[in-house]
Design an enzyme around this catalytic site. Sequence first.
Site, PDB file in Angstrom:
ATOM      1  N   TYR A 143      50.598 -10.663 -67.600  1.00 42.81           N
ATOM      2  CA  TYR A 143      51.712 -11.433 -67.040  1.00 42.81           C
ATOM      3  C   TYR A 143      52.355 -10.688 -65.867  1.00 42.81           C
ATOM      4  O   TYR A 143      52.454 -11.229 -64.768  1.00 42.81           O
ATOM      5  CB  TYR A 143      52.743 -11.684 -68.137  1.00 42.81           C
ATOM      6  CG  TYR A 143      53.931 -12.513 -67.718  1.00 42.81           C
ATOM      7  CD1 TYR A 143      53.807 -13.879 -67.513  1.00 42.81           C
ATOM      8  CD2 TYR A 143      55.182 -11.932 -67.545  1.00 42.81           C
ATOM      9  CE1 TYR A 143      54.900 -14.649 -67.135  1.00 42.81           C
ATOM     10  CE2 TYR A 143      56.282 -12.688 -67.178  1.00 42.81           C
ATOM     11  CZ  TYR A 143      56.143 -14.047 -66.969  1.00 42.81           C
ATOM     12  OH  TYR A 143      57.237 -14.796 -66.615  1.00 42.81           O
ATOM     13  N   VAL A 186      66.458 -15.550 -77.359  1.00 46.52           N
ATOM     14  CA  VAL A 186      67.553 -16.499 -77.576  1.00 46.52           C
ATOM     15  C   VAL A 186      67.101 -17.621 -78.512  1.00 46.52           C
ATOM     16  O   VAL A 186      67.783 -17.955 -79.493  1.00 46.52           O
ATOM     17  CB  VAL A 186      68.072 -17.068 -76.235  1.00 46.52           C
ATOM     18  CG1 VAL A 186      69.085 -18.169 -76.474  1.00 46.52           C
ATOM     19  CG2 VAL A 186      68.690 -15.956 -75.381  1.00 46.52           C
TER      20      VAL A 186
HETATM   21  P1  NAD Z   1      57.324 -22.705 -69.992  1.00 46.09           P
HETATM   22  O1  NAD Z   1      56.234 -22.076 -70.797  1.00 46.09           O
HETATM   23  O2  NAD Z   1      58.306 -23.587 -70.667  1.00 46.09           O
HETATM   24  O3  NAD Z   1      56.709 -23.534 -68.780  1.00 46.09           O
HETATM   25  C1  NAD Z   1      55.483 -23.233 -68.160  1.00 46.09           C
HETATM   26  C2  NAD Z   1      54.768 -24.549 -67.897  1.00 46.09           C
HETATM   27  O4  NAD Z   1      53.524 -24.274 -67.225  1.00 46.09           O
HETATM   28  C3  NAD Z   1      54.408 -25.292 -69.193  1.00 46.09           C
HETATM   29  O5  NAD Z   1      54.770 -26.642 -69.073  1.00 46.09           O
HETATM   30  C4  NAD Z   1      52.894 -25.111 -69.296  1.00 46.09           C
HETATM   31  O6  NAD Z   1      52.268 -26.138 -70.016  1.00 46.09           O
HETATM   32  C5  NAD Z   1      52.489 -25.041 -67.835  1.00 46.09           C
HETATM   33  N1  NAD Z   1      51.217 -24.320 -67.589  1.00 46.09           N
HETATM   34  C6  NAD Z   1      50.864 -23.105 -68.064  1.00 46.09           C
HETATM   35  N2  NAD Z   1      49.635 -22.776 -67.609  1.00 46.09           N
HETATM   36  C7  NAD Z   1      49.218 -23.817 -66.837  1.00 46.09           C
HETATM   37  C8  NAD Z   1      48.020 -24.071 -66.099  1.00 46.09           C
HETATM   38  N3  NAD Z   1      46.998 -23.204 -66.075  1.00 46.09           N
HETATM   39  N4  NAD Z   1      47.931 -25.251 -65.419  1.00 46.09           N
HETATM   40  C9  NAD Z   1      48.934 -26.151 -65.457  1.00 46.09           C
HETATM   41  N5  NAD Z   1      50.081 -25.963 -66.139  1.00 46.09           N
HETATM   42  C10 NAD Z   1      50.223 -24.798 -66.816  1.00 46.09           C
HETATM   43  O7  NAD Z   1      58.066 -21.504 -69.255  1.00 46.09           O
HETATM   44  P2  NAD Z   1      59.381 -21.486 -68.369  1.00 46.09           P
HETATM   45  O8  NAD Z   1      60.373 -20.623 -69.046  1.00 46.09           O
HETATM   46  O9  NAD Z   1      59.774 -22.853 -67.969  1.00 46.09           O
HETATM   47  O10 NAD Z   1      58.854 -20.683 -67.103  1.00 46.09           O
HETATM   48  C11 NAD Z   1      58.485 -21.335 -65.897  1.00 46.09           C
HETATM   49  C12 NAD Z   1      58.125 -20.293 -64.838  1.00 46.09           C
HETATM   50  O11 NAD Z   1      59.212 -19.416 -64.631  1.00 46.09           O
HETATM   51  C13 NAD Z   1      56.926 -19.421 -65.221  1.00 46.09           C
HETATM   52  O12 NAD Z   1      56.145 -19.200 -64.070  1.00 46.09           O
HETATM   53  C14 NAD Z   1      57.565 -18.142 -65.676  1.00 46.09           C
HETATM   54  O13 NAD Z   1      56.715 -17.038 -65.460  1.00 46.09           O
HETATM   55  C15 NAD Z   1      58.804 -18.078 -64.796  1.00 46.09           C
HETATM   56  N6  NAD Z   1      59.861 -17.258 -65.424  1.00 46.09           N
HETATM   57  C16 NAD Z   1      60.611 -17.753 -66.461  1.00 46.09           C
HETATM   58  C17 NAD Z   1      61.594 -16.944 -67.034  1.00 46.09           C
HETATM   59  C18 NAD Z   1      62.486 -17.430 -68.136  1.00 46.09           C
HETATM   60  O14 NAD Z   1      63.356 -16.685 -68.592  1.00 46.09           O
HETATM   61  N7  NAD Z   1      62.366 -18.652 -68.617  1.00 46.09           N
HETATM   62  C19 NAD Z   1      61.789 -15.639 -66.554  1.00 46.09           C
HETATM   63  C20 NAD Z   1      60.988 -15.175 -65.535  1.00 46.09           C
HETATM   64  C21 NAD Z   1      60.035 -15.998 -64.955  1.00 46.09           C
HETATM   65  N1  UDP Z   2      63.424  -9.610 -79.259  1.00 49.61           N
HETATM   66  C1  UDP Z   2      63.999  -9.366 -80.499  1.00 49.61           C
HETATM   67  N2  UDP Z   2      63.804 -10.276 -81.490  1.00 49.61           N
HETATM   68  C2  UDP Z   2      63.097 -11.427 -81.313  1.00 49.61           C
HETATM   69  C3  UDP Z   2      62.532 -11.684 -80.043  1.00 49.61           C
HETATM   70  C4  UDP Z   2      62.709 -10.751 -79.032  1.00 49.61           C
HETATM   71  O1  UDP Z   2      64.655  -8.339 -80.717  1.00 49.61           O
HETATM   72  O2  UDP Z   2      62.996 -12.203 -82.277  1.00 49.61           O
HETATM   73  C5  UDP Z   2      63.657  -8.638 -78.173  1.00 49.61           C
HETATM   74  C6  UDP Z   2      62.407  -8.198 -77.407  1.00 49.61           C
HETATM   75  O3  UDP Z   2      61.784  -7.105 -78.052  1.00 49.61           O
HETATM   76  C7  UDP Z   2      63.019  -7.816 -76.074  1.00 49.61           C
HETATM   77  C8  UDP Z   2      64.197  -8.778 -75.909  1.00 49.61           C
HETATM   78  O4  UDP Z   2      64.484  -9.260 -77.212  1.00 49.61           O
HETATM   79  O5  UDP Z   2      63.520  -6.503 -76.114  1.00 49.61           O
HETATM   80  C9  UDP Z   2      63.902  -9.967 -74.984  1.00 49.61           C
HETATM   81  O6  UDP Z   2      62.692 -10.557 -75.426  1.00 49.61           O
HETATM   82  P1  UDP Z   2      62.097 -11.878 -74.763  1.00 49.61           P
HETATM   83  O7  UDP Z   2      60.719 -12.058 -75.315  1.00 49.61           O
HETATM   84  O8  UDP Z   2      63.074 -12.987 -74.911  1.00 49.61           O
HETATM   85  O9  UDP Z   2      62.053 -11.558 -73.206  1.00 49.61           O
HETATM   86  P2  UDP Z   2      61.398 -10.348 -72.356  1.00 49.61           P
HETATM   87  O10 UDP Z   2      61.078  -9.198 -73.264  1.00 49.61           O
HETATM   88  O11 UDP Z   2      60.193 -10.954 -71.736  1.00 49.61           O
HETATM   89  O12 UDP Z   2      62.472 -10.009 -71.419  1.00 49.61           O
END
Ligand code: NAD
Ligand code: UDP
Length: 312
Positions: A143, A186
């Site tokens: 990732y 969360v």
């Molecule tokens: P999510 O998993 O809810 O959404 C991702 C979407 O992409 C899903 O609908 C999934 O079906 C689709 N998808 C995955 N692989 C695919 C493929 N090969 N072809 C077509 N569709 C595909 O996640 P999200 O939280 O909505 O995240 C969206 C974007 O934001 C991602 O790129 C993620 O890396 C980025 N992002 C999210 C967070 C966060 O906190 N939510 C933080 C950092 C980055």
């Molecule tokens: N985490 C936790 N309990 C859970 C899920 C996640 O303590 O049930 C912790 C995880 O180890 C990390 C933080 O919460 O330190 C955020 O995790 P998340 O997967 O939400 O996001 P990321 O690590 O990708 O920032």
Amino acid sequence: MRILVTGGAGFLGSHLIDRLMAQGHEVVCLDNFYTGTKRNILKWLDNPYFELIRHDITEPIRLEVDQIYHLACPASPIHYQYNPVKTIKTNVIGTMNMLGLAKRVKARFFLASTSEVYGDPDVHPQTEDYRGNVNCIGIRSCYDEGKRVAETLSFDYHRQNGVDIRVVRIFNTYGPRMLENDGRVVSNFIAQALRNQPLTVYGDGSQTRSFCYVSDLVEGFIRLMNSDQIGPMNLGNPGEYTILELAEKIQNMINPGAEIIFKPLPEDDPKQRQPDITRAKTWLGWEPTVPLDRGLELTVKDFRDRFEGNKD
Ligand code: NAD
Ligand code: UDP
């Protein structure tokens, strides 16, 4: 404008689509439904200005659009680690396909990158010029290295082919429509507290994260896309909490009787994370407006409704 949203059936993508449709755009949602669901975009399915295409971005596609928000990629560790090679293909081949599309039709291209490009940061808070501390052979690298290459591709298509890019680095974001089995902190804590299960804190809970409410993030997306800045730009809420503090907050909010238990810390789990949002503030006049307590209330309500089956 006709706007393509990849990953539009996911958590962030579907909230973005709600805003773009409300602004009167024509939206094409492209998703393979790996972690996304039709329920998230159900209200638009009969709208003539909305199109849904089931497609995997690792395969090329020909479309005519003005802007591309490229969000397709599983975001939660359990989902992106389920098939790590596929995660890399999505980030590298998928992003290349979408940049190729942007180049062909001269569309503006927005990449949803991540704070994970900073890895386990030794600079705090993280500014955009910090180059990160990423383990290139660890279990998160499919990732975080995938997203780093996606950024590289975006900047190379920009320099080499003149593609008009926007790159945003998203910090942990939460809100309604997160999957309840997503494994993110969360959603895990809320689902566990509502089900009267113990809240699972990994490690001793001293690691920190900064949590941004989804409507604030989407506002930042739209401002960056329509600005003259290309980024990279951090978007997130600088309010920083330990994971134990978050567990206690959610415990008090939902179920003070719920137990908190400790589980092993996953490999390469970043110890601290907080965005420096000076760029977003000065370039876009953007900063988050929804405090954590309010955002959690709205998220808990959505989870309760879903658990009680009040929603379609
Ligand atoms: P999510 O998993 O809810 O959404 C991702 C979407 O992409 C899903 O609908 C999934 O079906 C689709 N998808 C995955 N692989 C695919 C493929 N090969 N072809 C077509 N569709 C595909 O996640 P999200 O939280 O909505 O995240 C969206 C974007 O934001 C991602 O790129 C993620 O890396 C980025 N992002 C999210 C967070 C966060 O906190 N939510 C933080 C950092 C980055
Ligand atoms: N985490 C936790 N309990 C859970 C899920 C996640 O303590 O049930 C912790 C995880 O180890 C990390 C933080 O919460 O330190 C955020 O995790 P998340 O997967 O939400 O996001 P990321 O690590 O990708 O920032």
